[in-house]
Write a protein that holds these residues in place. Structure first.
Motif, PDB file in Angstrom:
ATOM      1  N   TYR A 113       0.839  -1.187   0.000  1.00  0.00           N
ATOM      2  CA  TYR A 113       0.000   0.000   0.000  1.00  0.00           C
ATOM      3  C   TYR A 113       0.880   1.245   0.000  1.00  0.00           C
ATOM      4  N   SER A 114       0.419   2.279  -0.684  1.00  0.00           N
ATOM      5  CA  SER A 114       1.098   3.564  -0.609  1.00  0.00           C
ATOM      6  C   SER A 114       0.836   4.171   0.768  1.00  0.00           C
ATOM      7  N   THR A 115       1.571   5.217   1.096  1.00  0.00           N
ATOM      8  CA  THR A 115       1.361   5.893   2.374  1.00  0.00           C
ATOM      9  C   THR A 115      -0.062   6.421   2.474  1.00  0.00           C
ATOM     10  N   SER A 116      -0.555   6.990   1.381  1.00  0.00           N
ATOM     11  CA  SER A 116      -1.916   7.532   1.405  1.00  0.00           C
ATOM     12  C   SER A 116      -2.944   6.411   1.532  1.00  0.00           C
ATOM     13  N   GLY A 117      -2.707   5.277   0.840  1.00  0.00           N
ATOM     14  CA  GLY A 117      -3.630   4.158   0.929  1.00  0.00           C
ATOM     15  C   GLY A 117      -3.705   3.595   2.339  1.00  0.00           C
ATOM     16  N   LEU A 118      -2.551   3.480   2.979  1.00  0.00           N
ATOM     17  CA  LEU A 118      -2.515   2.950   4.340  1.00  0.00           C
ATOM     18  C   LEU A 118      -3.160   3.932   5.317  1.00  0.00           C
ATOM     19  N   THR A 119      -2.952   5.220   5.079  1.00  0.00           N
ATOM     20  CA  THR A 119      -3.575   6.235   5.934  1.00  0.00           C
ATOM     21  C   THR A 119      -5.093   6.167   5.811  1.00  0.00           C
ATOM     22  N   ARG A 120      -5.578   6.011   4.596  1.00  0.00           N
ATOM     23  CA  ARG A 120      -7.027   5.909   4.382  1.00  0.00           C
ATOM     24  C   ARG A 120      -7.594   4.662   5.078  1.00  0.00           C
ATOM     25  N   ALA A 127      -7.071  -5.325  13.893  1.00  0.00           N
ATOM     26  CA  ALA A 127      -6.282  -6.564  13.962  1.00  0.00           C
ATOM     27  C   ALA A 127      -5.613  -6.847  12.620  1.00  0.00           C
ATOM     28  N   LEU A 128      -6.355  -6.642  11.525  1.00  0.00           N
ATOM     29  CA  LEU A 128      -5.772  -6.844  10.194  1.00  0.00           C
ATOM     30  C   LEU A 128      -4.599  -5.897   9.965  1.00  0.00           C
ATOM     31  N   LEU A 129      -4.773  -4.629  10.333  1.00  0.00           N
ATOM     32  CA  LEU A 129      -3.731  -3.641  10.079  1.00  0.00           C
ATOM     33  C   LEU A 129      -2.519  -3.837  10.979  1.00  0.00           C
ATOM     34  N   THR A 130      -2.751  -4.055  12.275  1.00  0.00           N
ATOM     35  CA  THR A 130      -1.619  -4.158  13.198  1.00  0.00           C
ATOM     36  C   THR A 130      -0.826  -5.441  12.993  1.00  0.00           C
ATOM     37  N   LEU A 131      -1.531  -6.556  12.759  1.00  0.00           N
ATOM     38  CA  LEU A 131      -0.832  -7.826  12.567  1.00  0.00           C
ATOM     39  C   LEU A 131      -0.362  -8.016  11.131  1.00  0.00           C
ATOM     40  N   GLY A 132      -0.980  -7.284  10.180  1.00  0.00           N
ATOM     41  CA  GLY A 132      -0.568  -7.366   8.781  1.00  0.00           C
ATOM     42  C   GLY A 132       0.511  -6.355   8.455  1.00  0.00           C
ATOM     43  N   ALA A 133       0.152  -5.074   8.446  1.00  0.00           N
ATOM     44  CA  ALA A 133       1.118  -4.017   8.129  1.00  0.00           C
ATOM     45  C   ALA A 133       2.109  -3.806   9.262  1.00  0.00           C
ATOM     46  N   GLY A 134       1.712  -4.158  10.501  1.00  0.00           N
ATOM     47  CA  GLY A 134       2.599  -3.945  11.640  1.00  0.00           C
ATOM     48  C   GLY A 134       3.536  -5.100  11.921  1.00  0.00           C
ATOM     49  N   HIS A 175     -17.671  -5.822   5.010  1.00  0.00           N
ATOM     50  CA  HIS A 175     -17.345  -4.522   5.599  1.00  0.00           C
ATOM     51  C   HIS A 175     -16.428  -3.684   4.707  1.00  0.00           C
ATOM     52  N   ARG A 176     -16.282  -4.056   3.454  1.00  0.00           N
ATOM     53  CA  ARG A 176     -15.359  -3.327   2.584  1.00  0.00           C
ATOM     54  C   ARG A 176     -15.729  -1.857   2.538  1.00  0.00           C
ATOM     55  N   PRO A 177     -14.738  -0.978   2.434  1.00  0.00           N
ATOM     56  CA  PRO A 177     -15.009   0.463   2.459  1.00  0.00           C
ATOM     57  C   PRO A 177     -15.989   0.879   1.368  1.00  0.00           C
ATOM     58  N   GLY A 178     -16.930   1.753   1.717  1.00  0.00           N
ATOM     59  CA  GLY A 178     -17.883   2.254   0.741  1.00  0.00           C
ATOM     60  C   GLY A 178     -17.297   3.343  -0.133  1.00  0.00           C
ATOM     61  N   ASP A 179     -16.256   4.026   0.368  1.00  0.00           N
ATOM     62  CA  ASP A 179     -15.603   5.095  -0.394  1.00  0.00           C
ATOM     63  C   ASP A 179     -14.621   4.461  -1.388  1.00  0.00           C
ATOM     64  N   PRO A 180     -14.781   4.717  -2.687  1.00  0.00           N
ATOM     65  CA  PRO A 180     -13.880   4.102  -3.677  1.00  0.00           C
ATOM     66  C   PRO A 180     -12.429   4.548  -3.533  1.00  0.00           C
ATOM     67  N   LYS A 181     -12.192   5.624  -2.791  1.00  0.00           N
ATOM     68  CA  LYS A 181     -10.810   6.081  -2.600  1.00  0.00           C
ATOM     69  C   LYS A 181     -10.075   5.263  -1.551  1.00  0.00           C
ATOM     70  N   ILE A 182     -10.806   4.505  -0.745  1.00  0.00           N
ATOM     71  CA  ILE A 182     -10.180   3.693   0.295  1.00  0.00           C
ATOM     72  C   ILE A 182      -9.918   2.310  -0.279  1.00  0.00           C
ATOM     73  N   PRO A 183      -8.680   1.841  -0.271  1.00  0.00           N
ATOM     74  CA  PRO A 183      -8.397   0.517  -0.830  1.00  0.00           C
ATOM     75  C   PRO A 183      -9.028  -0.584   0.013  1.00  0.00           C
ATOM     76  N   VAL A 184      -9.278  -1.709  -0.624  1.00  0.00           N
ATOM     77  CA  VAL A 184      -9.837  -2.860   0.076  1.00  0.00           C
ATOM     78  C   VAL A 184      -8.730  -3.531   0.895  1.00  0.00           C
ATOM     79  N   PRO A 185      -8.986  -3.852   2.164  1.00  0.00           N
ATOM     80  CA  PRO A 185      -7.964  -4.539   2.965  1.00  0.00           C
ATOM     81  C   PRO A 185      -7.600  -5.891   2.356  1.00  0.00           C
ATOM     82  N   ASP A 186      -6.325  -6.142   2.238  1.00  0.00           N
ATOM     83  CA  ASP A 186      -5.842  -7.375   1.625  1.00  0.00           C
ATOM     84  C   ASP A 186      -4.620  -7.831   2.407  1.00  0.00           C
ATOM     85  N   MET A 187      -4.656  -9.026   2.970  1.00  0.00           N
ATOM     86  CA  MET A 187      -3.557  -9.480   3.815  1.00  0.00           C
ATOM     87  C   MET A 187      -2.241  -9.604   3.061  1.00  0.00           C
TER      88      MET A 187
END
Length: 303
Positions: free
Chosen positions: A123-130, A150-157, A235-247
């Motif tokens: 993910y780009s910095t902006s994608g991860l921030t979103r 949990a997905l973000l902390t255990l995945g990206a973290g 629960h995928r984001p409704g805003d098209p600017k937010i990327p879909v979480p992907d492990m």
């Protein structure tokens, strides 16, 4: 080409344009021969960045415009950009920044490398921030904010694989004497230290979970089939600017962040549960080359 740069004006020219026009033209004139994009595209992207920086009250300095924090602000605030356009803008600005540095050193620009499709793109910095903002705004229930974090902390973290993430309980997370937060990966001898950006959220999740699972804490089955993909689909984001979480992409983001910080490859491989460092080569296209000064400092060692 110089005539086209001098004549350029953004569509529906905003009042901030005149204040940043010379800086935009200077940047584009410097990099135009060294980037693989149409001149008008580079002009438009750099102009949008400069105008955003001017509106934020930042110094009229291309070096400030091309800082990652400024780029992220520009991408997040531009409501007209679609997800693919956001990614394109980020790629162009990263290439412009890199090329400007190389040209200023009197060196040729680094050749553009193509993606290795065998690895998920980080993910780009902006994608991860979103994604972080999206997760924080979900309802505070076990199937909402907690699962997303949990997905973000255990995945990206921590770079865990999906089946590893599903097995982690609150008691597997430990705060070390240094205040670093580490995860003892169930079924392995790996102790993965969380990236500092996510350690606070991970420690909080672990305290709340106790002996329960971090992800979907009330479930009875340790590794239910499609537990993550089914939840994301609901629960995928409704805003098209937010990327879909992907492990896979979250894990790639973790690996690339370590490579960018020049963490030794053998240490990354052990933390990732890889048999060798060879698998890391596919991620190197997302890692910028060291500056000359940094390379000298690393090669020299302690003096």
């Amino acid at each position: 080409m110089s005539h086209a740069i001098l004549r350029y004006r953004p569509k529906n020219t905003p009042p901030e344009w005149e204040a940043v026009a010379d800086g935009v033209r200077m940047v584009v004139a410097t990099v135009a021969d060294h980037v693989p994009y149409r001149l008008t595209t580079v002009l438009g992207v750099v102009a949008a960045l400069a105008i955003s920086a001017e509106r934020a009250g930042l110094p009229r300095d291309p070096a400030v415009w091309l800082e990652q924090s400024t780029i992220t602000r520009c991408l997040l605030e531009n409501s007209r950009l679609k997800p693919k356009s956001t990614q394109t803008y980020a790629s162009i600005l990263a290439r412009v920044h890199e090329t400007l540095i190389w040209v200023e050193r009197g060196e040729p620009a680094r050749p553009h490398l193509h993606a290795d499709r065998s690895r998920a793109e980080p993910y780009s910095t902006s994608g991860l921030t979103r994604l972080d903002v999206w997760a924080s705004n979900l309802p505070a229930v076990p199937t909402g904010r907690g699962n997303a974090l949990a997905l973000l902390t255990l995945g990206a973290g921590c770079g865990l694989l999906p089946f590893e993430l599903l097995s982690v309980r609150g008691t597997d997370v430990h705060v070390l004497p240094s205040d670093a937060v580490a995860v003892r990966v169930p079924g392995t001898d790996r102790l993965v230290v969380c990236r500092s950006l996510w350690e606070g959220a991970l420690a909080e999740l672990a305290r709340a979970a106790g002996s329960r699972f971090l992800y979907a804490p009330d479930r009875k089955v340790e590794r239910p089939k499609n537990a993550i993909s089914n939840w994301v689909a609901r629960h995928r984001p409704g805003d098209p600017k937010i990327p879909v979480p992907d492990m896979r992409r979250l894990r790639a983001t973790w690996i690339v962040s370590l490579l960018r910080d020049r963490v030794p490859a053998d240490l990354i491989a052990r933390a990732a549960g890889l048999s060798s460092t060879a698998s890391l080569a596919a991620y190197m296209r997302w890692v910028p080359e060291l500056s000359t000064e940094a390379a000298v400092r690393l090669l020299r060692g302690w003096a």
